[in-house]
Design a protein around this motif. Structure first.
Motif, short mmCIF file in Angstrom:
data_model
loop_
_atom_site.label_atom_id
_atom_site.label_comp_id
_atom_site.label_asym_id
_atom_site.label_seq_id
_atom_site.Cartn_x
_atom_site.Cartn_y
_atom_site.Cartn_z
N HIS A 1 0.67 -0.92 -0.04
CA HIS A 1 0.03 -0.30 0.28
C HIS A 1 0.59 0.87 -0.17
O HIS A 1 0.58 2.77 -0.32
CB HIS A 1 -0.69 0.06 1.01
CG HIS A 1 -1.46 0.81 1.17
ND1 HIS A 1 -2.51 1.49 0.54
CD2 HIS A 1 -1.43 2.62 2.44
CE1 HIS A 1 -2.87 2.94 0.87
NE2 HIS A 1 -2.91 3.47 2.33
N ASN A 2 1.86 1.48 1.14
CA ASN A 2 3.22 2.08 1.30
C ASN A 2 3.29 2.66 -0.35
O ASN A 2 3.85 3.44 -0.82
CB ASN A 2 4.23 2.16 2.11
CG ASN A 2 3.37 2.02 3.41
OD1 ASN A 2 2.43 2.29 3.58
ND2 ASN A 2 3.81 1.95 4.44
N LEU A 3 4.14 1.35 -1.30
CA LEU A 3 4.93 1.52 -2.42
C LEU A 3 3.11 2.24 -3.12
O LEU A 3 3.88 3.24 -3.58
CB LEU A 3 5.30 -0.09 -2.68
CG LEU A 3 5.84 -0.06 -3.76
CD1 LEU A 3 7.15 1.11 -3.88
CD2 LEU A 3 6.03 -0.95 -4.05
N LYS A 4 2.55 1.99 -3.23
CA LYS A 4 1.72 1.92 -4.43
C LYS A 4 1.33 3.30 -4.20
O LYS A 4 1.14 4.33 -5.24
CB LYS A 4 0.36 1.61 -4.65
CG LYS A 4 -1.10 2.16 -5.14
CD LYS A 4 -1.82 0.47 -5.36
CE LYS A 4 -2.90 1.68 -5.12
NZ LYS A 4 -3.43 1.97 -6.40
N GLN A 5 1.07 3.88 -2.74
CA GLN A 5 1.34 5.95 -2.93
C GLN A 5 2.19 6.37 -3.25
O GLN A 5 2.01 7.32 -3.90
CB GLN A 5 0.62 5.65 -1.51
CG GLN A 5 -0.19 6.39 -0.99
CD GLN A 5 -0.79 6.40 0.45
OE1 GLN A 5 -0.15 6.08 1.36
NE2 GLN A 5 -2.29 6.54 0.99
N ALA A 6 2.90 5.37 -2.95
CA ALA A 6 4.74 6.48 -3.23
C ALA A 6 4.61 6.33 -4.69
O ALA A 6 4.66 7.76 -5.07
CB ALA A 6 5.49 5.92 -2.19
N LEU A 7 4.72 5.80 -5.40
CA LEU A 7 4.74 5.89 -6.66
C LEU A 7 3.68 6.63 -7.07
O LEU A 7 3.53 7.35 -8.31
CB LEU A 7 4.41 4.73 -7.46
CG LEU A 7 5.80 3.89 -7.31
CD1 LEU A 7 5.50 1.64 -7.53
CD2 LEU A 7 6.71 3.51 -7.78
N GLU A 8 2.02 6.37 -7.13
CA GLU A 8 0.67 7.46 -7.24
C GLU A 8 1.27 8.84 -6.76
O GLU A 8 1.24 8.98 -8.06
CB GLU A 8 0.25 6.80 -7.02
CG GLU A 8 -0.50 5.72 -7.28
CD GLU A 8 -2.03 4.88 -6.68
OE1 GLU A 8 -2.20 4.07 -7.10
OE2 GLU A 8 -2.64 5.58 -6.55
N GLU A 9 2.07 8.91 -5.71
CA GLU A 9 1.76 10.47 -5.16
C GLU A 9 3.31 11.22 -6.67
O GLU A 9 3.66 11.88 -6.80
CB GLU A 9 2.82 10.79 -4.06
CG GLU A 9 2.10 10.82 -3.10
CD GLU A 9 2.26 10.56 -1.69
OE1 GLU A 9 3.54 10.84 -1.50
OE2 GLU A 9 1.30 10.48 -1.03
N SER A 10 4.37 10.11 -7.19
CA SER A 10 5.02 10.91 -7.80
C SER A 10 4.48 11.17 -8.98
O SER A 10 5.26 11.73 -9.63
CB SER A 10 6.34 10.00 -7.85
OG SER A 10 6.39 8.40 -7.90
N ASN A 11 3.58 10.13 -9.41
CA ASN A 11 3.17 10.27 -10.88
C ASN A 11 2.99 12.17 -10.62
O ASN A 11 2.29 12.41 -11.76
CB ASN A 11 1.93 9.48 -11.39
CG ASN A 11 2.48 8.11 -11.36
OD1 ASN A 11 4.32 8.25 -11.93
ND2 ASN A 11 1.88 7.69 -11.89
N ASP A 12 1.76 12.52 -9.47
CA ASP A 12 1.43 14.03 -9.18
C ASP A 12 2.42 15.34 -10.13
O ASP A 12 1.74 15.97 -10.29
CB ASP A 12 0.46 13.89 -8.30
CG ASP A 12 -0.45 12.82 -8.13
OD1 ASP A 12 -0.93 12.00 -9.10
OD2 ASP A 12 -0.73 12.80 -7.02
N ASP A 13 3.78 14.47 -9.29
CA ASP A 13 4.82 15.87 -9.76
C ASP A 13 4.78 16.51 -10.67
O ASP A 13 4.16 16.15 -11.76
CB ASP A 13 5.86 15.83 -8.89
CG ASP A 13 6.32 15.26 -7.91
OD1 ASP A 13 5.19 15.16 -7.05
OD2 ASP A 13 7.00 14.11 -7.28
#
Lengths: 157, 109
Positions: B97-109
Motif C-alpha cells: 500500500h505504501n509503495l503504491k501510494q509513493a508511486l502514485e504521488e510521484s506521478n502527480d509531480d
C-alpha cells in the motif's frame, strides 16, 4: 463539554460491567491493548497505560470522572510531552442486547502530535477489545501497530 | 437475515456515501448543512445516505446544542480488515500500500 475531535463507536455482545473491566483491569487491557491500564479509577487519581510489571508509562493522565460501569473521563498525554494533552471519554450503555461503547477523544492542543496517532490506534484497540470480549481471543495488536511503521524502503530491501 | 457486515458493505457500495465518508475524514464533526455544502445532492438525499451510514455504524453522531455533528467511525472497517488479513500478511499488505501510494504521488509531480 468535551470538544470532540473523534468519536469511535463499537457494539459488543457483552455486559457494561465486562466492558468497564476491559478498560480498567490491566489483566484485560494487556491482552487486547498490549499494555496495562493502571489506576484506582477514582476521580482525581492518576492513571497510566504502561508496560507490564512496573514498566515505563506510554500514556499518563488524571481521572476526571468515574461512574462505573457507565462513564469514565481521563486526561491523556505522552509522558515525554505532557503539554500535548487531551481528553478521552468512555461512554458505556446498552442498546437492545448489545453494549455500545463510545470513545470520544477531544480537547487536543493545536497541532497535536497525539491527535495524529490516536486516529490509527483507536479503531485497532476497539476491534481488538470487541474480539476479546466476544470470542475470548484478542487481535495481535502489536503486530498491527508495526504496520504503520513499515516503509517503502523495507519493501525494496 | 441481514447481518451487520451486509449493512457495512451496502453502505460502502455507493459513491455518494463514500464521498461523504471522505469529507468526514478530511474534517470530522460536520453538521448536515456543512455536509450538504459543495454537493450536488439535495438535503434529503444527503440525510438518507447519512441514515444508512449511521445504521452501518460507519458514522457516529453527537449533539452539540441544537446541532447534530457527524463523525467518521472506521471501527467496522477495521473489523473487516482484521477478518481477512492474517497477522503475518499485514506488514506485506501495508508495504505494498505504501509503495503504491509513493508511486502514485510521484506521478502527480
Amino acid at each position: 463539554m468535551t470538544n470532540a475531535d473523534f468519536i469511535y463507536t463499537t457494539y459488543i455482545k457483552s455486559t457494561p460491567e465486562k466492558v468497564w473491566a476491559a478498560i480498567t483491569n490491566p489483566e484485560f487491557t494487556r491482552q487486547y491493548w498490549g499494555h496495562d491500564n493502571i489506576s484506582d479509577w477514582k476521580k482525581g487519581s492518576d492513571w497510566k497505560h504502561a508496560d507490564g510489571k512496573g514498566g515505563s508509562a506510554r500514556i499518563i493522565g488524571k481521572v476526571l470522572e468515574s461512574n462505573p460501569p457507565k462513564r469514565l473521563v481521563l486526561t491523556w498525554a505522552d509522558p515525554a510531552d505532557t503539554a500535548d494533552d487531551s481528553k478521552v471519554t468512555f461512554e458505556i450503555d446498552t442498546v437492545q442486547d448489545l453494549v455500545r461503547l463510545n470513545v470520544i477523544h477531544g480537547d487536543f492542543k493545536p497541532g497535536s502530535v497525539m491527535a495524529t496517532k490516536v486516529v490509527i490506534g483507536w479503531p485497532l484497540v476497539l476491534s481488538s477489545m470487541k474480539s476479546l470480549l466476544e470470542t475470548g481471543k484478542a487481535i495481535d495488536i502489536m503486530a498491527l501497530k508495526q504496520c504503520g511503521s513499515a516503509t517503502v524502503k523495507e519493501t525494496a530491501a | 437475515m441481514v447481518t451487520h457486515d451486509d449493512k457495512v458493505f451496502k453502505a460502502l457500495a455507493d459513491a455518494s456515501r463514500r464521498q461523504l465518508l471522505d469529507r468526514l475524514r478530511k474534517k470530522n464533526g460536520l453538521t448536515l448543512s456543512e455536509l450538504c455544502d459543495g454537493h450536488d445532492m439535495s438535503r434529503q438525499a444527503v440525510t438518507k445516505h447519512l441514515v444508512l451510514l449511521e445504521e452501518a455504524n460507519l458514522v457516529t453522531t453527537a449533539k452539540q446544542g441544537r446541532e447534530k455533528l457527524h463523525y467518521l467511525n472506521p471501527v467496522p472497517i477495521n473489523e473487516i480488515y482484521t477478518r481477512w488479513i492474517g497477522k503475518f500478511e499485514r506488514k506485506q499488505v501495508q508495504a505494498l500500500h505504501n509503495l503504491k501510494q509513493a508511486l502514485e504521488e510521484s506521478n502527480d509531480d
